[in-house]
Design a protein around this motif. Structure first.
Motif, short mmCIF file in Angstrom:
data_model
loop_
_atom_site.label_atom_id
_atom_site.label_comp_id
_atom_site.label_asym_id
_atom_site.label_seq_id
_atom_site.Cartn_x
_atom_site.Cartn_y
_atom_site.Cartn_z
N GLU A 1 24.18 27.82 -30.39
CA GLU A 1 22.82 27.45 -30.00
C GLU A 1 22.43 26.92 -28.68
OE1 GLU A 1 23.00 23.46 -32.09
OE2 GLU A 1 24.51 23.23 -31.02
N PRO A 2 21.41 27.06 -28.88
CA PRO A 2 20.76 27.15 -27.21
C PRO A 2 20.18 26.02 -26.88
CG PRO A 2 18.99 27.64 -28.81
CD PRO A 2 19.87 27.53 -29.57
N THR A 3 21.42 24.61 -27.37
CA THR A 3 20.97 23.63 -26.17
C THR A 3 21.64 23.94 -25.43
OG1 THR A 3 23.07 22.78 -27.70
CG2 THR A 3 20.82 22.40 -28.75
N PRO A 4 21.28 22.96 -24.53
CA PRO A 4 21.34 22.74 -23.24
C PRO A 4 23.27 21.96 -23.30
CG PRO A 4 19.94 21.29 -23.16
CD PRO A 4 20.27 21.80 -24.09
N GLU A 5 23.65 20.98 -24.66
CA GLU A 5 24.86 20.95 -24.82
C GLU A 5 26.03 22.17 -24.72
OE1 GLU A 5 22.17 17.49 -25.41
OE2 GLU A 5 22.26 19.31 -25.88
N SER A 6 25.76 22.92 -25.86
CA SER A 6 26.19 23.84 -25.58
C SER A 6 26.75 24.74 -24.59
CB SER A 6 25.84 25.09 -26.95
OG SER A 6 25.62 24.27 -28.42
N CYS A 7 25.05 25.12 -23.95
CA CYS A 7 25.41 25.91 -23.64
C CYS A 7 25.54 26.24 -21.49
CB CYS A 7 23.33 26.97 -23.07
SG CYS A 7 23.28 27.58 -24.67
N PHE A 8 25.40 24.72 -21.22
CA PHE A 8 25.94 24.86 -19.97
C PHE A 8 27.15 24.70 -19.86
CE2 PHE A 8 22.45 21.23 -18.63
CZ PHE A 8 21.31 22.63 -18.86
N PRO A 9 27.76 23.61 -20.32
CA PRO A 9 29.57 24.31 -20.62
C PRO A 9 29.67 25.53 -20.48
CG PRO A 9 29.21 22.72 -22.10
CD PRO A 9 28.22 23.09 -21.73
N LEU A 10 29.22 26.48 -21.02
CA LEU A 10 30.02 27.85 -20.98
C LEU A 10 28.94 28.66 -19.75
CD1 LEU A 10 28.88 29.27 -24.75
CD2 LEU A 10 30.55 29.25 -23.36
N ILE A 11 28.26 28.07 -19.31
CA ILE A 11 27.74 28.34 -18.49
C ILE A 11 28.93 28.35 -16.89
CG2 ILE A 11 26.05 28.42 -16.02
CD1 ILE A 11 23.75 28.01 -18.43
N GLU A 12 28.82 27.20 -16.57
CA GLU A 12 29.91 26.92 -16.13
C GLU A 12 30.88 27.54 -16.21
OE1 GLU A 12 32.50 23.07 -13.94
OE2 GLU A 12 31.14 22.67 -15.50
N SER A 13 31.75 27.55 -17.72
CA SER A 13 33.03 28.14 -17.46
C SER A 13 33.36 29.74 -17.42
CB SER A 13 33.74 27.89 -19.31
OG SER A 13 32.99 27.88 -19.80
N ALA A 14 32.19 30.65 -17.83
CA ALA A 14 32.06 31.64 -18.43
C ALA A 14 30.94 32.61 -17.20
CB ALA A 14 31.47 32.63 -19.30
N ARG A 15 30.66 31.59 -15.76
CA ARG A 15 30.01 31.95 -15.06
C ARG A 15 28.90 32.65 -15.14
NH1 ARG A 15 30.30 28.25 -12.14
NH2 ARG A 15 29.91 29.78 -10.34
N VAL A 16 27.89 32.12 -16.09
CA VAL A 16 26.66 33.10 -17.11
C VAL A 16 25.85 33.34 -14.95
CG1 VAL A 16 25.30 32.48 -17.80
CG2 VAL A 16 27.79 32.68 -18.51
N THR A 17 25.81 34.39 -15.13
CA THR A 17 24.25 35.06 -13.92
C THR A 17 23.26 35.19 -14.85
OG1 THR A 17 24.55 36.70 -14.61
CG2 THR A 17 26.66 35.91 -12.95
N VAL A 18 23.31 35.66 -15.88
CA VAL A 18 21.59 35.76 -16.74
C VAL A 18 21.83 34.97 -18.56
CG1 VAL A 18 20.06 37.07 -17.57
CG2 VAL A 18 21.40 37.99 -15.68
N THR A 19 20.77 34.76 -18.30
CA THR A 19 20.40 34.22 -19.64
C THR A 19 18.80 34.24 -19.77
OG1 THR A 19 21.13 32.49 -21.97
CG2 THR A 19 20.11 31.39 -19.46
N SER A 20 18.21 33.82 -21.71
CA SER A 20 17.13 34.10 -22.10
C SER A 20 16.90 32.38 -23.06
CB SER A 20 17.22 35.38 -23.10
OG SER A 20 17.71 36.65 -22.28
N LEU A 21 15.70 32.50 -23.05
CA LEU A 21 15.49 31.14 -23.98
C LEU A 21 13.65 31.46 -24.37
CD1 LEU A 21 16.16 27.88 -21.63
CD2 LEU A 21 17.35 29.41 -23.80
#
Length: 528
Positions: free
Chosen positions: A253-273
């Motif tokens: 799901e696109p919530t900060p609670e779901s996405c922010f930890p993934l951005i950190e752990s997977a070193r995400v560079t791009v996303t869409s909202l």
């Protein structure tokens, strides 16, 4: 609805269309076998694993009798199975029809019947929805084309998707001009229409968007929006990043609670909202402890993002903002990565390709000048020439010379960028989800307590628009409540985003001189 031969020759000559077909992976890259292809909170799949899994599933589908040209309704959440299935279908020549997670039995039945799908692929259960019950209702309602229900997870009385497995076999490659997949229209009236996208036009879209958005083999794209949408699927999205050897990171799901930890752990560079989520992310970024410094680009599309929220993105999230305005039928507009803030914060971009032909047409039929409002018409190398099995709609929504009437009201700046004003068609843009008023009104008219109804959109700071059901009750002494209306619609199996946000009880609906409901007067009445 094929492109005229003269356009086909022109698009091929200019390099927009090539022989590339979907389903390939860059296994020629050094170390491709062990490169991370798909990452979720619980699983990681390498390119080698994805390649083999797609081949085995394609062979398994063929063993079931599902092959080239067969339609398959895909109703899966953002997970590994969704990605594997996409590549398996592309390789087998079967055509995915991408349903959305919020769809329920009404929409799925329509998609199966319209496409004459032979298979429905769904999850077992997500949150409080048991998709196997949807399958049961669909099987009881469709006209008989559906032969297989394949379930990711516990199959219940159906076939487990994991059991659709066979040793790889040689499969004939599709032609680049064959249809590769079906996306769904926003549904300006009635249920969604099917948009046939070919290998050639979709590969063209992937190549051009990847170049414009600077996707490379080290790009790590977070897919937070539902993967069945054109935006996260291929703008450039998951298909774009996997085509180059990058990594697709999938969030449930696109919530900060779901996405922010993934951005950190997977070193995400791009996303869409979509715009309605941007304020939530901006607020969460103020207190979240997650490291978001890997994020370099945030794409926002699906509806107009206001300048106030847009201007906060670089400072709060520490990344570049890119506004994206487009449609599953084709035309895509982007702000460029080096555009000044004045352009990025206040416009929704300009066309992706020089071959994108656009017209802005005023109500009087004349071409709009820069700064004037008008409906956007377009045609080009990745914009379809018609919907599938929708001859009447095609006559009204496509011009004789092949322009798609988008229904979007825009202003074009002197430099060719668009400012999205609204819609000319009767549709509500609720946080990027298009709510077709006619379809919802038809369901509401089936309510025994409703004598007359009209669905209108009301401005909302977060979602852009809210849906409001204006109802004349059969018994004025016992009008329905919003909860009752929503429950009745839910029982009819429509997607939750189509349920009205507000209910207004009226003694009568205003009418035009010819006896039609006057929605402009109705909006003024409700606002006042």
């Amino acid at each position: 609805m094929p492109w005229p031969e003269s356009f086909v020759r022109d698009y091929k000559t200019k390099g927009y269309w090539t022989d590339e077909v979907l389903g390939g992976l860059p296994m020629w890259l050094p170390g491709a076998e062990d490169r991370e292809a798909v990452v979720t909170p619980g699983r990681t799949m390498t390119y080698g694993q994805l390649d083999r899994a797609a081949d085995r599933l394609a062979a398994g589908l063929r063993a079931l009798g599902i092959g080239a040209g067969d339609r398959v309704v895909v109703h899966l959440p953002n997970d590994v199975e969704m990605v594997v299935l996409c590549y398996a279908l592309f390789r087998s020549g079967a055509l995915p029809v991408f349903a959305l997670p919020a769809h329920r039995s009404s929409e799925i039945t329509h998609l199966v019947d319209t496409s004459q799908a032979v298979a429905y692929v769904c999850a077992d259960q997500v949150l409080d929805c048991d998709y196997r019950l949807i399958a049961k209702e669909v099987l009881a309602s469709t006209d008989g084309s559906l032969e297989h229900v394949l379930v990711a997870g516990d199959p219940g009385p159906y076939t487990a998707l994991s059991d659709v497995d066979a040793d790889p076999v040689d499969l004939p490659a599709p032609d680049a001009q064959d249809v590769a997949l079906f996306l769904l229209s926003g549904g300006t009236s009635g249920p969604p229409k099917l948009i046939p996208r070919t290998h050639a036009d979709y590969a063209c879209q992937l190549r051009m968007t990847s170049r414009l958005c600077a996707f490379e083999a080290d790009t790590r794209y977070l897919c937070a929006l539902p993967l069945g949408h054109n935006f996260p699927l291929a703008c450039p999205g998951v298909l774009g990043v996997l085509r180059l050897g990058g990594t697709a990171v999938l969030a449930s799901e696109p919530t900060p609670e779901s996405c922010f930890p993934l951005i950190e752990s997977a070193r995400v560079t791009v996303t869409s909202l979509v715009p309605s989520l941007v304020p939530l992310w901006l607020e969460a970024a103020e207190w979240a402890q997650d490291d978001l410094t890997s994020l370099k680009l945030l794409q926002v599309g699906g509806a107009r993002l206001g300048p106030a929220a847009a201007s906060q993105v670089p400072g709060r999230l520490g990344c570049t903002l890119q506004q994206v305005y487009g449609m599953a039928e084709g035309l895509l507009n982007f702000t460029r990565l080096d555009d000044p803030d004045s352009v990025v914060f206040h416009t929704q971009g300009c066309p992706l390709a020089s071959a994108d032909e656009v017209r802005v047409v005023r109500e009087d039929g004349r071409e709009a000048q820069p700064g004037e409002e008008g409906e956007l018409y377009t045609r080009g190398p990745y914009t379809v020439r018609g919907y599938y099995q929708a001859a009447e709609r095609n006559r009204s929504q496509f011009t004789e010379d092949g322009y798609f009437r988008t229904g979007d009201v825009v202003r074009r700046t002197a430099t060719g960028y668009f400012e999205v004003v609204g819609r000319s068609n009767d549709v509500i843009n609720r946080g990027g989800e298009k709510v077709p008023t006619q379809e919802v009104e038809e369901h509401l008219r089936a309510d025994p307590g409703i004598a007359a109804v009209a669905l209108i959109g009301l401005p909302d700071e977060d979602l852009g628009e809210l849906s409001c059901a204006c109802v004349v009750p059969k018994d004025p002494q016992q009008p329905p409540t919003l909860r009752e209306v929503r429950a009745g619609l839910n029982d009819r199996g429509i997607a939750s985003y189509k349920l009205p946000d507000r209910l207004v009880i009226l003694p009568a609906l205003p009418l035009t001189p010819v006896g039609k409901i006057d929605k402009r007067a109705l909006k003024n009445q409700v606002h006042s």
